[in-house]
Design a protein around this motif. Structure first.
Motif, mmCIF file in Angstrom:
data_model
loop_
_atom_site.group_PDB
_atom_site.id
_atom_site.type_symbol
_atom_site.label_atom_id
_atom_site.label_comp_id
_atom_site.label_asym_id
_atom_site.label_seq_id
_atom_site.Cartn_x
_atom_site.Cartn_y
_atom_site.Cartn_z
ATOM 1 N N ASP A 1 0.850 -1.297 0.025
ATOM 2 C CA ASP A 1 0.058 0.049 -0.120
ATOM 3 C C ASP A 1 0.883 1.009 0.044
ATOM 4 O O ASP A 1 0.476 2.048 0.446
ATOM 5 C CB ASP A 1 -0.859 -0.074 1.172
ATOM 6 C CG ASP A 1 -2.019 -1.102 1.006
ATOM 7 O OD1 ASP A 1 -2.520 -1.415 -0.014
ATOM 8 O OD2 ASP A 1 -2.384 -1.805 2.032
ATOM 9 N N GLY A 2 1.927 1.195 -0.521
ATOM 10 C CA GLY A 2 3.018 2.458 -0.737
ATOM 11 C C GLY A 2 3.716 2.659 0.616
ATOM 12 O O GLY A 2 4.377 3.714 0.660
ATOM 13 N N THR B 1 10.258 15.669 -5.995
ATOM 14 C CA THR B 1 9.462 15.119 -4.973
ATOM 15 C C THR B 1 7.860 15.277 -5.339
ATOM 16 O O THR B 1 7.310 14.465 -5.042
ATOM 17 C CB THR B 1 9.663 15.788 -3.501
ATOM 18 O OG1 THR B 1 11.167 15.657 -3.480
ATOM 19 C CG2 THR B 1 8.827 15.266 -2.750
ATOM 20 N N GLN B 2 7.497 16.509 -5.986
ATOM 21 C CA GLN B 2 6.184 16.528 -6.184
ATOM 22 C C GLN B 2 5.657 15.587 -7.214
ATOM 23 O O GLN B 2 4.696 14.656 -7.204
ATOM 24 C CB GLN B 2 6.045 17.918 -6.799
ATOM 25 C CG GLN B 2 4.499 18.072 -7.252
ATOM 26 C CD GLN B 2 3.495 18.001 -6.088
ATOM 27 O OE1 GLN B 2 3.498 18.484 -4.996
ATOM 28 N NE2 GLN B 2 2.430 17.227 -6.616
ATOM 29 N N ASP C 1 6.829 7.970 1.112
ATOM 30 C CA ASP C 1 7.763 8.057 2.393
ATOM 31 C C ASP C 1 9.285 8.256 1.405
ATOM 32 O O ASP C 1 9.877 7.597 0.939
ATOM 33 C CB ASP C 1 8.242 6.930 3.082
ATOM 34 C CG ASP C 1 9.384 6.960 4.171
ATOM 35 O OD1 ASP C 1 9.436 8.120 4.404
ATOM 36 O OD2 ASP C 1 9.692 6.029 4.332
ATOM 37 N N ILE C 2 9.487 9.881 1.322
ATOM 38 C CA ILE C 2 10.568 10.246 0.289
ATOM 39 C C ILE C 2 11.476 10.880 1.103
ATOM 40 O O ILE C 2 11.162 11.838 2.081
ATOM 41 C CB ILE C 2 9.908 11.369 -0.763
ATOM 42 C CG1 ILE C 2 8.722 10.557 -1.509
ATOM 43 C CG2 ILE C 2 10.985 11.746 -1.575
ATOM 44 C CD1 ILE C 2 8.078 11.638 -2.202
ATOM 45 N N VAL C 3 12.606 10.484 1.107
ATOM 46 C CA VAL C 3 13.740 10.749 2.000
ATOM 47 C C VAL C 3 14.820 11.484 1.122
ATOM 48 O O VAL C 3 15.546 10.894 0.284
ATOM 49 C CB VAL C 3 14.404 9.630 2.666
ATOM 50 C CG1 VAL C 3 15.594 10.035 3.473
ATOM 51 C CG2 VAL C 3 13.560 8.865 3.749
ATOM 52 N N ASP C 4 15.151 12.811 1.467
ATOM 53 C CA ASP C 4 16.021 13.542 0.843
ATOM 54 C C ASP C 4 17.449 13.365 1.463
ATOM 55 O O ASP C 4 17.670 13.535 2.846
ATOM 56 C CB ASP C 4 15.697 15.039 0.800
ATOM 57 C CG ASP C 4 17.005 15.865 0.461
ATOM 58 O OD1 ASP C 4 17.744 15.467 -0.151
ATOM 59 O OD2 ASP C 4 16.680 17.087 0.118
ATOM 60 N N VAL C 5 18.339 12.495 0.931
ATOM 61 C CA VAL C 5 19.586 12.072 1.662
ATOM 62 C C VAL C 5 20.713 13.070 1.484
ATOM 63 O O VAL C 5 21.829 12.925 2.131
ATOM 64 C CB VAL C 5 20.181 10.727 1.134
ATOM 65 C CG1 VAL C 5 19.172 9.587 1.701
ATOM 66 C CG2 VAL C 5 20.268 10.622 -0.217
ATOM 67 N N LYS D 1 12.302 -0.239 3.384
ATOM 68 C CA LYS D 1 11.457 0.715 4.339
ATOM 69 C C LYS D 1 12.572 0.965 5.361
ATOM 70 O O LYS D 1 13.079 0.171 6.143
ATOM 71 C CB LYS D 1 10.438 -0.228 5.064
ATOM 72 C CG LYS D 1 9.697 0.538 5.907
ATOM 73 C CD LYS D 1 8.916 1.864 5.425
ATOM 74 C CE LYS D 1 8.236 2.673 6.399
ATOM 75 N NZ LYS D 1 7.689 3.857 6.079
ATOM 76 N N LEU D 2 12.692 2.279 5.345
ATOM 77 C CA LEU D 2 13.542 3.098 6.393
ATOM 78 C C LEU D 2 12.725 3.383 7.656
ATOM 79 O O LEU D 2 11.677 4.013 7.591
ATOM 80 C CB LEU D 2 14.025 4.458 5.809
ATOM 81 C CG LEU D 2 14.793 5.196 6.815
ATOM 82 C CD1 LEU D 2 16.304 4.422 6.930
ATOM 83 C CD2 LEU D 2 15.283 6.523 6.184
#
Length: 212
Positions: A145-146, A164-165, A174-178, A209-210
């Motif tokens: 389910d994402g 990101t958009q 769940d978008i992580v800017d590293v 999955k973080l």
């Protein structure tokens, strides 16, 4: 948004189909339109154009070529057609020249993301989506389910916000800017473990999955 995709393989076609579904103006770039159409086993989800035409058309370019040829493919599109534009790099530098398992042609002190940024300093490169297969890139909700993680690397904050958009339009939650583009080294190296997990898991539909 006007989007040009460089790469006519499964990744390019899958992303093109999803972007068309979402209402974007998409073209797919190739070196030789007639040759690509002649060998195609199915219709493409977006019009085919030469690489320079696709890049010139686009406000945003997606590099869906193989990591070892990405810089050359983008050079074929023309630096003048990429200047000032966001380039989403989804490639991995997997080298299968010695069979399976592959190794990385670039790693540790460099990445394809960095190579592209150096080659096209007037473009704004964002590395993302390279840690999952094409179907999950485009349709993250098909897995858990994402509820899984995608990573973003790049030097330009506005470019990362644009990407990101677009990821949120795909359904990524769940978008992580590293960090800056050098962090693409880590996400590209993740693909080696991903490739080795395919066998034990018996599927391509999996992701990291973080948890924090």
């Amino acid at each position: 948004m006007k989007i040009g995709i460089l790469g006519t393989g499964n990744v390019g076609r899958t992303l093109a189909a999803r972007l068309v579904e979402l209402g974007h103006d998409v073209v797919i770039g190739t070196r030789d339109v007639a040759a690509t159409e002649a060998k195609a086993e199915a219709e493409f989800p977006a019009p085919l154009r030469t690489a320079p035409e696709a890049a010139a058309h686009a406000e945003l370019v997606i590099n869906a070529t193989g990591g070892q040829v990405s810089v050359a493919a983008l050079q074929g599109a023309g630096a003048e057609n990429l200047a000032g534009k966001v380039i989403i790099d989804v490639s991995n530098p997997l080298d299968f020249s010695n069979g399976f398992p592959p190794h990385l042609a670039v790693c540790n002190t460099d990445s394809v993301g960095e190579q592209i940024q150096r080659a096209f300093p007037d473009a704004r490169v964002v590395k993302t989506l390279n840690t999952v297969n094409a179907e999950i890139m485009a349709y993250p909700a098909k897995l858990a389910d994402g509820d899984h993680t995608i990573f973003v690397s790049g030097d330009d904050a506005d470019a990362k916000a644009t990407v990101t958009q677009l990821l949120r339009e795909f359904g990524w939650l769940d978008i992580v800017d590293v960090g800056d583009i050098t962090t693409a080294r880590g996400t590209e190296m993740m693909i080696i473990q991903w490739v080795r997990l395919m066998g034990p898991l018996g599927t391509l539909a999996f992701n990291y999955k973080l948890v924090r």
